[in-house]
Design an enzyme around this catalytic site. Sequence first.
Site, mmCIF file in Angstrom:
data_model
loop_
_atom_site.group_PDB
_atom_site.id
_atom_site.type_symbol
_atom_site.label_atom_id
_atom_site.label_comp_id
_atom_site.label_asym_id
_atom_site.label_seq_id
_atom_site.Cartn_x
_atom_site.Cartn_y
_atom_site.Cartn_z
ATOM 1 N N HIS A 81 0.846 -1.201 0.000
ATOM 2 C CA HIS A 81 0.000 0.000 0.000
ATOM 3 C C HIS A 81 0.886 1.258 0.000
ATOM 4 C CE1 HIS A 81 -3.012 2.977 1.057
ATOM 5 N NE2 HIS A 81 -2.343 3.276 2.157
ATOM 6 N N ASP A 84 7.187 21.624 -26.319
ATOM 7 C CA ASP A 84 7.148 20.270 -25.755
ATOM 8 C C ASP A 84 8.168 20.225 -24.630
ATOM 9 O OD1 ASP A 84 7.087 17.413 -25.323
ATOM 10 O OD2 ASP A 84 6.235 17.232 -27.337
ATOM 11 N N TRP A 115 6.997 0.095 4.016
ATOM 12 C CA TRP A 115 7.539 0.838 2.872
ATOM 13 C C TRP A 115 8.870 1.486 3.234
ATOM 14 C CZ3 TRP A 115 8.720 5.967 1.556
ATOM 15 C CH2 TRP A 115 8.465 6.926 2.530
ATOM 16 N N SER A 133 13.515 6.111 -13.441
ATOM 17 C CA SER A 133 12.418 6.831 -14.082
ATOM 18 C C SER A 133 12.265 8.231 -13.496
ATOM 19 C CB SER A 133 11.129 6.030 -13.920
ATOM 20 O OG SER A 133 10.014 6.845 -14.108
ATOM 21 N N SER A 134 12.287 8.312 -12.152
ATOM 22 C CA SER A 134 12.122 9.616 -11.506
ATOM 23 C C SER A 134 13.257 10.562 -11.865
ATOM 24 C CB SER A 134 12.100 9.468 -9.987
ATOM 25 O OG SER A 134 10.908 8.890 -9.588
ATOM 26 N N HIS A 184 12.992 11.913 3.883
ATOM 27 C CA HIS A 184 12.363 13.163 4.264
ATOM 28 C C HIS A 184 12.182 14.115 3.085
ATOM 29 C CE1 HIS A 184 10.164 15.500 6.964
ATOM 30 N NE2 HIS A 184 10.722 16.556 6.395
ATOM 31 N N GLU A 217 11.777 13.209 0.228
ATOM 32 C CA GLU A 217 10.739 12.538 -0.553
ATOM 33 C C GLU A 217 9.341 13.051 -0.201
ATOM 34 O OE1 GLU A 217 10.537 10.464 -3.048
ATOM 35 O OE2 GLU A 217 8.435 9.893 -2.870
ATOM 36 N N TYR A 225 8.540 15.929 0.766
ATOM 37 C CA TYR A 225 8.370 17.250 0.156
ATOM 38 C C TYR A 225 8.285 17.152 -1.354
ATOM 39 C CZ TYR A 225 8.897 18.966 4.774
ATOM 40 O OH TYR A 225 8.682 19.174 6.100
ATOM 41 N N SER A 259 -1.695 26.783 -5.378
ATOM 42 C CA SER A 259 -1.372 28.190 -5.639
ATOM 43 C C SER A 259 -1.870 28.655 -7.006
ATOM 44 C CB SER A 259 0.135 28.407 -5.553
ATOM 45 O OG SER A 259 0.621 27.970 -4.316
ATOM 46 N N HIS A 261 14.491 13.200 12.530
ATOM 47 C CA HIS A 261 13.304 13.280 13.386
ATOM 48 C C HIS A 261 12.393 12.069 13.178
ATOM 49 C CE1 HIS A 261 11.122 15.827 10.110
ATOM 50 N NE2 HIS A 261 10.829 14.577 9.964
ATOM 51 N N HIS A 262 12.707 11.244 12.166
ATOM 52 C CA HIS A 262 11.985 9.977 12.024
ATOM 53 C C HIS A 262 12.594 8.911 12.934
ATOM 54 C CE1 HIS A 262 9.762 11.291 8.411
ATOM 55 N NE2 HIS A 262 10.842 11.996 8.163
ATOM 56 N N THR A 286 6.198 26.960 6.051
ATOM 57 C CA THR A 286 4.904 26.350 5.757
ATOM 58 C C THR A 286 3.772 27.278 6.166
ATOM 59 O OG1 THR A 286 5.993 24.273 6.305
ATOM 60 C CG2 THR A 286 3.638 24.176 5.922
ATOM 61 N N LYS A 290 3.152 29.928 3.651
ATOM 62 C CA LYS A 290 2.342 29.470 2.519
ATOM 63 C C LYS A 290 0.859 29.514 2.872
ATOM 64 C CE LYS A 290 5.212 26.961 -0.450
ATOM 65 N NZ LYS A 290 4.649 27.543 -1.602
ATOM 66 N N ARG A 323 1.412 1.317 14.922
ATOM 67 C CA ARG A 323 1.089 1.129 13.507
ATOM 68 C C ARG A 323 1.544 -0.244 13.041
ATOM 69 N NH1 ARG A 323 5.594 4.845 10.387
ATOM 70 N NH2 ARG A 323 4.501 4.155 8.537
#
Lengths: 518, 376
Positions: A68, A97, A133, A161-162, A245, A247, A249, A260, A294-295, A320, A323, A442
């Site tokens: 998932h 293009d 994950w 790919s990315s 991390h 990622e 963002y 926006s 912080h993870h 943040t 924004k 979790r």
Amino acid sequence: MAHGPSENFFTRWFFSTNHKDIGTLYLWFSFAMFLLGGAFAMIIRAELFQPGMQLIKPEFFNQMTTMHGLVMVFGAIMPAFVGLANWLIPMMIGAPDMALPRMNNLSFWILPFAFAILVSTLFMEGGGPNFGWTFYAPLSTTYAPDTVNYFIFGVHLMGASSIMGSINIIATVMNMRAPGMTYMKMPLFVWTWLITAFLLVAVMPVLAGAVTMMLMDINFGTSFFDAAGGGDPVLFQHVFWFFGHPEVYIIILPAFGVVSQIIPTFSRKPLFGYSSMVYATAAIAFLSFIVWAHHMFTVGMPIAGELYFMYATMLIAVPTGVKVFNWITTMYKGSITYETPMLFCIAFVILFTFGGFTGMMLSIAAADTQYHDTYFVVAHFHYVMVAGAVFSGTAAIYYWLPKWCGRMYDETMGKVQFWLAFIAFNITFMPQHFLGLAGMPRRYSDYGLQFADWNMVSSIGAFMYGGAQLLFLFNVIRTIGWGKPVEDPKVWEGADGLEWTLPTPPPFHTFSTPPVLK
Amino acid sequence: MSRLFKIIAAIYTFLATSFASAESGFWSLNMPRGVTEVSNAVYDVHMLMMYICIAIGVVVFGFMFYVMFAHRKSRGAKAANFHENFTVEVIWTIVPAIILLGMAFPATTSLLKVYDTDNPDIDIKVTGYQWKWQYEYLGEDIKFMSELRTSQDEQYGRVPKGEHYLREVTQPLVIPTNKKVRFLITGNDVIHSWWVPDFAVKKDAIPGLFTSAWAKTDQPGVYVGACTELCGKDHSRMPVVVEVKEEADYYEWLAGKKAEAALYASTIGKDWSNDELMQKGKEVYGISCAGCHQAQGEGIAGIFPSLVGSSIVTGPIEDHIGILINGVAGSAMQSFADQLSEVDIAAVIHYKRNSWGNDMNDIVQPLDVLNYKQSR
């Protein structure tokens, strides 16, 4: 000579180098993955509907939570925003293009193979990846099923790919802007994607490094993450989160860009602080590189490290906040209407900010002692990922689809979908805060009786939320096939930007001669 | 209007009582306050953060809802055209920064408390295994495993679930009141995480490393926690149960534990009968082996080998003892030398060799296991 798409279905879609067709491919692929990842989530929530093991076995449950996460992050959300970038960036900056159209084809067509490889492991002996994950070693190395090698190969392909996709975006934005389109005139969606592309180029190789070290540990006798051989399992977490991390963002910045664009349109008023939005995005991107641990507040870091990562994380609240304040001030004294895209964007602002609040609570390292790895965290990141990224992606489709295909979606159905999704989302994830605080960790395939009530509520919400997505699919197909032709070529009264100056629907090739900017 | 007021009052009362309740019972909304100095500090900083967030939320969302209502086109709102204001941007950068500075102080002091692990009265080593905990009282020569007691039948709904479903273990960790207990936490196989919410103790159990945490409480009772780092299929089936006893009771318990160990040592040399071994072996198998090799020894294809007719189970006894004592490197099969007693190992081997169609008809005695261990 301008010409249309190939008549032959196969050559049109498989050999395409057209940014619009490739954008379409990305978006359909991502929606398919969204439904697949959603199906995994339905299995998870069905099993957690009641305490006890009812439907599946614990080892399969772990495969479901892992798949998932992987499918939603790498298969649904990221490709969705790459698809939007493909469609929109050339049209927004007045380019004919993408800069590298053949690489564009390659970077898309890698993805179906990468996910075919990843998903096929579910049918192999030993089952698919079952280590979350975040695939912490040594659970994902020494103790993993043999299929982990397919997982590693799949992740490598997705990374390639990315990286190709981001190089393409960087090259396009830097080289293909129409004359007069200076950096500080670019639409915010282009800005957020430019910054995101740099993040991707920076951290995808780190992820590749992490899985390569895993591959070596598993097959070639190294001990990067194996304490018995002198390695360190915590090293894996540092490397992973140095990717992981930024990622998050990478996922949310393009969503900021979408919001926006949409909020000014339906407020009929320009974005309040364009330049501060650009700087805030850059500041968030910078901070994303220096807060990864912080993870890992519970791995036993020295207190100095813990304090540093706590303070740095708290800082993210500043850009943040800028924004959020800018979005709200854009609406202030506007002339607001509430079409479906605007509804999704307003929900985004509210729920994303809510996720930001829980994020701030999570940044307090002492309190994280209680929150860490519980459903509180699950609730937090679904508020920013689902109500953040997925809501803004949905808003983007409703907003630009009429432009792309020249047909209007059904507004009533859109609004019904919005309210269903909004309510179901909160029924699903709000109780997960309570579950986490009450002590439910979790990734639990089963739980004590004291968690039964909120889990049942959460599951009911999840099924409703799943249903809302089918309505979305139906509305999109109905629009493309049978939607009422759009009358005003600009589609939205308040819309602003180069893409709205094009005919509706836009021809196969646009801006073959660069537009003139006022 | 008065009806609306009543509803709001009812909701408020519900929320207030739920937040006030320290019990993590049904429909609970908040974290427990807990029973240690650290857990109280953590609870306070958590509540403070929540109130700050609620206050910010009320202001920001309040303004937003006002805008959404007042500046609607359908109410005839005409769009203004202002944008870009440097002063405003500076203000809403600096004000949150000041709020954050204010938060940093309680955040730091509470963290210092969490890390204050020096000068403990008692040291307990906590080791995470797939899927159980081992507790070792350092300096006391006491060591035992703590495993889930909830039966598979309850988990798979074949019998009604008990009140302590998934919250009960074979032996809880026992600690005394009013003593500073330090937990030295490590992992044996994969990473686990040892969490007791009422102590606000959560530290990862990482192979090859030690992490530490501490607790000191004056409230006796049973506190239930969990493993919070994904550690494989039975991640949710290795609860942490800590029993806090009054000091005198604790020392009595400790003496009892030691006597038990001494009594047990005398049974190793005894000749065990087939029936005794089968009965003991079945019990041990259910707790320590069935999680992977399954109730009937059938295993799970591709992950956990079947024991029915397997070459180890039908081979020489010495090899069979060897695999339990040494484990299999690089697999989930761990070494049971430190987890199970000689009697348990002998009994479970005997049980496996004479169950599910395995019919070896040999007898394994605890002494054989002891001899094997001593010959290494």
